[in-house]
Design a protein around this motif. Structure first.
Motif, PDB file in Angstrom:
ATOM      1  N   MET A   1     -82.384   7.491  81.526  1.00  0.00           N
ATOM      2  CA  MET A   1     -81.615   6.592  81.095  1.00  0.00           C
ATOM      3  C   MET A   1     -80.419   7.032  80.689  1.00  0.00           C
ATOM      4  O   MET A   1     -79.724   7.681  81.502  1.00  0.00           O
ATOM      5  N   VAL A   2     -79.835   6.522  79.553  1.00  0.00           N
ATOM      6  CA  VAL A   2     -78.339   6.711  79.156  1.00  0.00           C
ATOM      7  C   VAL A   2     -78.248   7.511  77.957  1.00  0.00           C
ATOM      8  O   VAL A   2     -78.771   7.276  76.978  1.00  0.00           O
ATOM      9  N   PHE A   3     -77.288   8.685  77.653  1.00  0.00           N
ATOM     10  CA  PHE A   3     -76.973   9.473  76.610  1.00  0.00           C
ATOM     11  C   PHE A   3     -75.561   8.558  76.169  1.00  0.00           C
ATOM     12  O   PHE A   3     -74.552   8.837  76.591  1.00  0.00           O
ATOM     13  N   TYR A   4     -75.581   8.217  74.942  1.00  0.00           N
ATOM     14  CA  TYR A   4     -74.637   7.225  74.454  1.00  0.00           C
ATOM     15  C   TYR A   4     -73.761   8.146  73.374  1.00  0.00           C
ATOM     16  O   TYR A   4     -74.376   8.650  72.321  1.00  0.00           O
ATOM     17  N   LEU A   5     -72.605   8.369  73.552  1.00  0.00           N
ATOM     18  CA  LEU A   5     -71.684   8.873  72.314  1.00  0.00           C
ATOM     19  C   LEU A   5     -70.981   7.814  71.689  1.00  0.00           C
ATOM     20  O   LEU A   5     -70.133   7.083  72.388  1.00  0.00           O
ATOM     21  N   ILE A   6     -71.229   7.290  70.321  1.00  0.00           N
ATOM     22  CA  ILE A   6     -70.801   6.189  69.632  1.00  0.00           C
ATOM     23  C   ILE A   6     -69.830   6.724  68.565  1.00  0.00           C
ATOM     24  O   ILE A   6     -70.315   7.342  67.678  1.00  0.00           O
ATOM     25  N   GLY A   7     -68.673   6.260  68.552  1.00  0.00           N
ATOM     26  CA  GLY A   7     -67.781   6.463  67.542  1.00  0.00           C
ATOM     27  C   GLY A   7     -68.012   5.670  66.494  1.00  0.00           C
ATOM     28  O   GLY A   7     -68.360   4.232  66.398  1.00  0.00           O
ATOM     29  N   PHE A  70     -80.884  15.937  75.407  1.00  0.00           N
ATOM     30  CA  PHE A  70     -80.976  15.409  76.371  1.00  0.00           C
ATOM     31  C   PHE A  70     -82.202  15.077  77.031  1.00  0.00           C
ATOM     32  O   PHE A  70     -82.426  14.223  77.902  1.00  0.00           O
ATOM     33  N   GLN A  71     -83.341  15.774  76.469  1.00  0.00           N
ATOM     34  CA  GLN A  71     -84.501  15.551  76.984  1.00  0.00           C
ATOM     35  C   GLN A  71     -84.997  14.318  77.036  1.00  0.00           C
ATOM     36  O   GLN A  71     -85.762  13.659  78.017  1.00  0.00           O
ATOM     37  N   ARG A  72     -84.953  13.498  75.794  1.00  0.00           N
ATOM     38  CA  ARG A  72     -85.629  12.098  75.680  1.00  0.00           C
ATOM     39  C   ARG A  72     -84.686  11.473  76.547  1.00  0.00           C
ATOM     40  O   ARG A  72     -85.054  10.057  76.911  1.00  0.00           O
ATOM     41  N   ALA A  73     -83.349  11.711  76.570  1.00  0.00           N
ATOM     42  CA  ALA A  73     -82.548  10.647  77.565  1.00  0.00           C
ATOM     43  C   ALA A  73     -82.594  10.713  79.008  1.00  0.00           C
ATOM     44  O   ALA A  73     -82.053   9.767  79.501  1.00  0.00           O
ATOM     45  N   ARG A  74     -83.512  11.624  79.302  1.00  0.00           N
ATOM     46  CA  ARG A  74     -83.962  11.300  80.690  1.00  0.00           C
ATOM     47  C   ARG A  74     -84.744  10.093  81.146  1.00  0.00           C
ATOM     48  O   ARG A  74     -84.729   9.591  82.224  1.00  0.00           O
ATOM     49  N   ASP A  75     -85.406   9.670  79.830  1.00  0.00           N
ATOM     50  CA  ASP A  75     -86.325   8.548  80.228  1.00  0.00           C
ATOM     51  C   ASP A  75     -86.002   7.252  79.336  1.00  0.00           C
ATOM     52  O   ASP A  75     -86.472   6.244  79.583  1.00  0.00           O
ATOM     53  N   GLU A  76     -85.285   7.551  78.445  1.00  0.00           N
ATOM     54  CA  GLU A  76     -85.086   6.427  77.250  1.00  0.00           C
ATOM     55  C   GLU A  76     -83.475   6.641  76.706  1.00  0.00           C
ATOM     56  O   GLU A  76     -82.826   7.642  76.990  1.00  0.00           O
TER      57      GLU A  76
END
Length: 273
Positions: A1-7, A70-76
Motif C-alpha cells: 500500500m502507501v507510506f504517507y508523509l503528512i505535514g 515500513f513493515q505495515r505499509a507493505r499491506d496497508e
C-alpha cells in the motif's frame, strides 16, 4: 500500500489539510514524528481531533528502526505525521529514500512550515539567503562556522533565517557511556540564547581583529510560536535582544539584510520603543 508523509502545519490540530485528514482517518496506523520539531497543541489534542490513537515516533524509531514503519505499509496505508512540512528536515528526505530502497510506495501531503510562514514578520521571502541552524553551546564545543553563511547573506543584502536547537530525548555523556536509557529534560533554544551566542562570536572576532558581516547593532527579529494564537514577534538590535521577553517556544531568529521600504514599514509594529 502507501507510506504517507503528512505535514501538520504550525499551530493547532485544525491546521492539517483536508487531504491529510482524510488519510489520517483511514490509515491503518498513524505515527507522529517527535524530535525535529514539537507540537504546540499536544498529542492528546491531535487524537481528540482525529478520533483515533497516534503512535509517537522518536529519533531512534525514525533513524534506526524505520523497518518497523515500513513493515505495515507493505499491506496497508500508514500515515507519518510531521510538524510543519514533511521536507522541512533532511531526516524525512532520508526516510523517503529508505522507502524507495524497500519498494514502498510513498506520497507527500504538504503544509505550511516556518520556511514560508516566516513571512508573517513582513520580510519578503525572496529576500532570504541560506538558512542556518544554531545549536546549544557547551563548555567544550562552541561552533560558529554558520556565521560565515550569515556574513555571505548580509554581503548580498539578504536576510538569514536561523533555526534554533531542539534537544528532545537526549542523554548525558555519563548515561550514554554507561548504556543507561535515562534522558535529559527537553530543551528548546530561545532567541535570547541564540543572540547571546552571536554576541559572543562578535566579541571573539573583535579580539582576533576579524571582520564580521553583522554587528551588535544589526536589526534582528525574534519569532515565537508562529501560527499560534499567542504568536509573538519582536524586532530589535542584536545587542538588546537577550534582555527582552520574547514569548514561549518554539523560537526562530532572523538576522536582517538590506531592508526594502515596505519591509521597514511592516517591521515598525514589532520594534521595541
Amino acid at each position: 500500500m502507501v507510506f504517507y508523509l503528512i505535514g501538520l502545519g504550525l499551530g493547532s490540530p485544525e491546521d492539517v489539510t483536508v487531504k491529510g485528514l482524510q488519510v489520517i482517518k483511514s490509515a491503518a496506523e498513524v505515527y507522529l514524528e517527535a524530535y525535529t520539531s514539537i507540537l504546540t497543541c499536544g498529542k492528546e489534542s491531535l487524537e481528540n481531533f482525529y478520533g483515533r490513537s497516534v503512535v509517537v515516533a522518536d529519533r531512534d524509531v525514525v533513524e534506526q528502526e524505520s523497518d518497523k514503519l515500513f513493515q505495515r505499509a507493505r499491506d496497508e496505508d500508514v500515515a507519518f505525521l510531521v510538524v510543519g512540512d514533511p521536507f522541512g528536515a533532511t531526516t524525512h528526505s532520508d526516510l523517503v529514500l529508505r522507502a524507495i530502497e524497500q519498494n514502498i510506495p510513498y506520497k507527500v501531503i504538504h503544509n505550511a512550515s516556518i520556511m514560508n510562514a516566516v513571512g508573517c514578520c513582513g520580510l519578503q521571502l525572496y529576500h532570504f539567503g541560506e538558512t542556518v541552524s544554531i545549536v546549544f553551546w557547551t563548555d567544550s564545543w562552541q561552533p560558529d562556522s554558520f556565521c560565515e553563511k550569515i556574513d555571505a547573506n548580509r554581503e548580498r543584502g539578504l536576510h538569514t533565517l536561523c533555526l534554533l536547537d531542539i534537544k528532545v530525548k537526549e542523554q548525558s555523556i555519563e548515561n550514554l557511556m554507561k548504556g543507561r536509557k535515562v534522558y535529559e529534560p527537553p530543551r528548546y533554544m530561545t532567541a535570547n540564547e541564540a543572540c547571546t551566542q552571536l554576541l559572543s562570536v562578535i566579541d571573539s572576532r573583535d579580539k582576533e581583529e576579524k571582520q564580521s558581516g553583522f554587528g551588535k547593532d544589526t536589526l534582528c527579529i525574534s519569532l515565537s510560536r508562529v501560527g499560534c494564537d499567542d504568536q509573538k514577534i519582536v524586532a530589535a538590535p542584536l545587542k538588546d535582544m537577550p534582555d527582552y521577553e520574547l514569548g514561549p517556544p518554539l523560537h526562530s531568529l532572523i538576522i536582517t539584510g538590506k531592508l526594502h521600504p515596505i519591509e521597514e514599514e511592516f517591521l515598525n509594529q514589532f520594534k521595541k520603543q
